[in-house]
Design a protein around this motif. Structure first.
Motif, PDB file in Angstrom:
ATOM      1  N   PRO A  40       5.122 -33.780  78.942  1.00 30.78           N
ATOM      2  CA  PRO A  40       6.256 -32.875  78.777  1.00 30.78           C
ATOM      3  C   PRO A  40       7.497 -33.695  78.440  1.00 30.78           C
ATOM      4  O   PRO A  40       7.608 -34.860  78.815  1.00 30.78           O
ATOM      5  N   LEU A  41       8.422 -33.108  77.721  1.00 30.50           N
ATOM      6  CA  LEU A  41       9.641 -33.832  77.350  1.00 30.50           C
ATOM      7  C   LEU A  41      10.570 -34.019  78.541  1.00 30.50           C
ATOM      8  O   LEU A  41      11.346 -34.959  78.577  1.00 30.50           O
ATOM      9  N   GLY A  42      10.538 -33.097  79.522  1.00 30.24           N
ATOM     10  CA  GLY A  42      11.271 -33.314  80.763  1.00 30.24           C
ATOM     11  C   GLY A  42      12.705 -32.822  80.796  1.00 30.24           C
ATOM     12  O   GLY A  42      13.431 -33.124  81.727  1.00 30.24           O
ATOM     13  N   PHE A  43      13.130 -32.094  79.781  1.00 31.68           N
ATOM     14  CA  PHE A  43      14.481 -31.529  79.786  1.00 31.68           C
ATOM     15  C   PHE A  43      14.411 -30.143  79.148  1.00 31.68           C
ATOM     16  O   PHE A  43      13.515 -29.865  78.357  1.00 31.68           O
ATOM     17  N   PRO A  44      15.355 -29.256  79.500  1.00 36.02           N
ATOM     18  CA  PRO A  44      15.311 -27.911  78.934  1.00 36.02           C
ATOM     19  C   PRO A  44      15.691 -27.925  77.457  1.00 36.02           C
ATOM     20  O   PRO A  44      16.570 -28.673  77.034  1.00 36.02           O
ATOM     21  N   CYS A  45      14.996 -27.099  76.703  1.00 32.56           N
ATOM     22  CA  CYS A  45      15.245 -26.992  75.270  1.00 32.56           C
ATOM     23  C   CYS A  45      15.467 -25.531  74.908  1.00 32.56           C
ATOM     24  O   CYS A  45      15.163 -24.627  75.685  1.00 32.56           O
ATOM     25  N   ILE A  46      15.982 -25.333  73.726  1.00 35.14           N
ATOM     26  CA  ILE A  46      16.188 -23.985  73.212  1.00 35.14           C
ATOM     27  C   ILE A  46      15.710 -23.962  71.764  1.00 35.14           C
ATOM     28  O   ILE A  46      15.871 -24.936  71.027  1.00 35.14           O
ATOM     29  N   ARG A  47      15.081 -22.849  71.398  1.00 40.05           N
ATOM     30  CA  ARG A  47      14.598 -22.682  70.027  1.00 40.05           C
ATOM     31  C   ARG A  47      15.598 -21.823  69.261  1.00 40.05           C
ATOM     32  O   ARG A  47      15.977 -20.745  69.704  1.00 40.05           O
ATOM     33  N   ASP A  50      17.009 -22.787  63.210  1.00 45.74           N
ATOM     34  CA  ASP A  50      17.051 -24.066  62.498  1.00 45.74           C
ATOM     35  C   ASP A  50      16.394 -25.212  63.262  1.00 45.74           C
ATOM     36  O   ASP A  50      16.578 -26.378  62.914  1.00 45.74           O
ATOM     37  N   GLY A  51      15.619 -24.912  64.317  1.00 45.79           N
ATOM     38  CA  GLY A  51      14.856 -25.949  65.007  1.00 45.79           C
ATOM     39  C   GLY A  51      14.992 -25.916  66.515  1.00 45.79           C
ATOM     40  O   GLY A  51      15.484 -24.954  67.097  1.00 45.79           O
ATOM     41  N   TRP A  52      14.543 -27.021  67.150  1.00 42.70           N
ATOM     42  CA  TRP A  52      14.569 -27.188  68.603  1.00 42.70           C
ATOM     43  C   TRP A  52      15.767 -28.050  68.987  1.00 42.70           C
ATOM     44  O   TRP A  52      16.052 -29.041  68.337  1.00 42.70           O
ATOM     45  N   PHE A  53      16.409 -27.682  70.112  1.00 44.80           N
ATOM     46  CA  PHE A  53      17.578 -28.421  70.569  1.00 44.80           C
ATOM     47  C   PHE A  53      17.505 -28.660  72.071  1.00 44.80           C
ATOM     48  O   PHE A  53      17.003 -27.814  72.819  1.00 44.80           O
ATOM     49  N   ASN A  54      18.001 -29.819  72.490  1.00 46.44           N
ATOM     50  CA  ASN A  54      18.151 -30.127  73.913  1.00 46.44           C
ATOM     51  C   ASN A  54      19.239 -29.197  74.434  1.00 46.44           C
ATOM     52  O   ASN A  54      20.357 -29.194  73.922  1.00 46.44           O
ATOM     53  N   LEU A  55      18.945 -28.402  75.447  1.00 44.59           N
ATOM     54  CA  LEU A  55      19.882 -27.405  75.939  1.00 44.59           C
ATOM     55  C   LEU A  55      21.130 -28.032  76.560  1.00 44.59           C
ATOM     56  O   LEU A  55      22.212 -27.474  76.471  1.00 44.59           O
ATOM     57  N   GLY A  56      21.002 -29.205  77.148  1.00 43.36           N
ATOM     58  CA  GLY A  56      22.153 -29.860  77.775  1.00 43.36           C
ATOM     59  C   GLY A  56      23.117 -30.491  76.795  1.00 43.36           C
ATOM     60  O   GLY A  56      24.327 -30.459  76.988  1.00 43.36           O
ATOM     61  N   THR A  57      22.598 -31.055  75.708  1.00 44.35           N
ATOM     62  CA  THR A  57      23.443 -31.778  74.750  1.00 44.35           C
ATOM     63  C   THR A  57      23.566 -31.090  73.398  1.00 44.35           C
ATOM     64  O   THR A  57      24.403 -31.467  72.591  1.00 44.35           O
ATOM     65  N   MET A  58      22.705 -30.130  73.135  1.00 42.47           N
ATOM     66  CA  MET A  58      22.595 -29.429  71.852  1.00 42.47           C
ATOM     67  C   MET A  58      22.292 -30.379  70.689  1.00 42.47           C
ATOM     68  O   MET A  58      22.583 -30.089  69.538  1.00 42.47           O
ATOM     69  N   GLN A  59      21.679 -31.521  71.022  1.00 45.61           N
ATOM     70  CA  GLN A  59      21.182 -32.440  70.002  1.00 45.61           C
ATOM     71  C   GLN A  59      19.796 -31.978  69.561  1.00 45.61           C
ATOM     72  O   GLN A  59      19.024 -31.465  70.365  1.00 45.61           O
ATOM     73  N   ALA A  60      19.471 -32.177  68.298  1.00 50.76           N
ATOM     74  CA  ALA A  60      18.160 -31.788  67.783  1.00 50.76           C
ATOM     75  C   ALA A  60      17.059 -32.585  68.485  1.00 50.76           C
ATOM     76  O   ALA A  60      17.220 -33.778  68.758  1.00 50.76           O
ATOM     77  N   VAL A  61      15.946 -31.941  68.774  1.00 53.50           N
ATOM     78  CA  VAL A  61      14.786 -32.602  69.374  1.00 53.50           C
ATOM     79  C   VAL A  61      13.984 -33.226  68.243  1.00 53.50           C
ATOM     80  O   VAL A  61      13.604 -32.553  67.289  1.00 53.50           O
ATOM     81  N   ARG A  62      13.728 -34.514  68.339  1.00 52.81           N
ATOM     82  CA  ARG A  62      13.053 -35.249  67.266  1.00 52.81           C
ATOM     83  C   ARG A  62      11.533 -35.212  67.372  1.00 52.81           C
ATOM     84  O   ARG A  62      10.846 -35.628  66.468  1.00 52.81           O
TER      85      ARG A  62
END
Length: 81
Positions: A40-47, A50-62
């Motif tokens: 698991p990636l271990g942090f909350p994400c949002i779909r 335009d893609g997947w993003f880290n919910l805490g930083t709103m950086q794109a998930v690579r």
């Protein structure tokens, strides 16, 4: 190799993991990747559209996620009253 892959998929299903195609939009979820091992990636994400993003930083998930489940925080909210 096929047997190993099948056992990994069963492990994910038992723990509430679902196929990535069924992931909801605009909802806090946890992503997982199956490559040479399951993780698991271990942090909350949002779909988003335009893609997947880290919910805490709103950086794109690579990563290229393969499974998801609803995010469950380590510490649940508590009330003193």
């Amino acid at each position: 190799m096929r047997r190993l892959f099948s056992s990994v998929i069963r492990w994910f299903i038992v723990l509430g993991w679902r196929d990535i195609a069924s992931a909801p939009f605009d909802c806090a979820i946890e992503l997982a990747v199956i490559d040479d091992k399951q993780r698991p990636l271990g942090f909350p994400c949002i779909r988003r559209t335009d893609g997947w993003f880290n919910l805490g930083t709103m950086q794109a998930v690579r990563a290229s996620p393969t499974h998801w489940r609803y995010w469950q925080p380590d510490v649940l909210p508590m009330s003193c009253c």
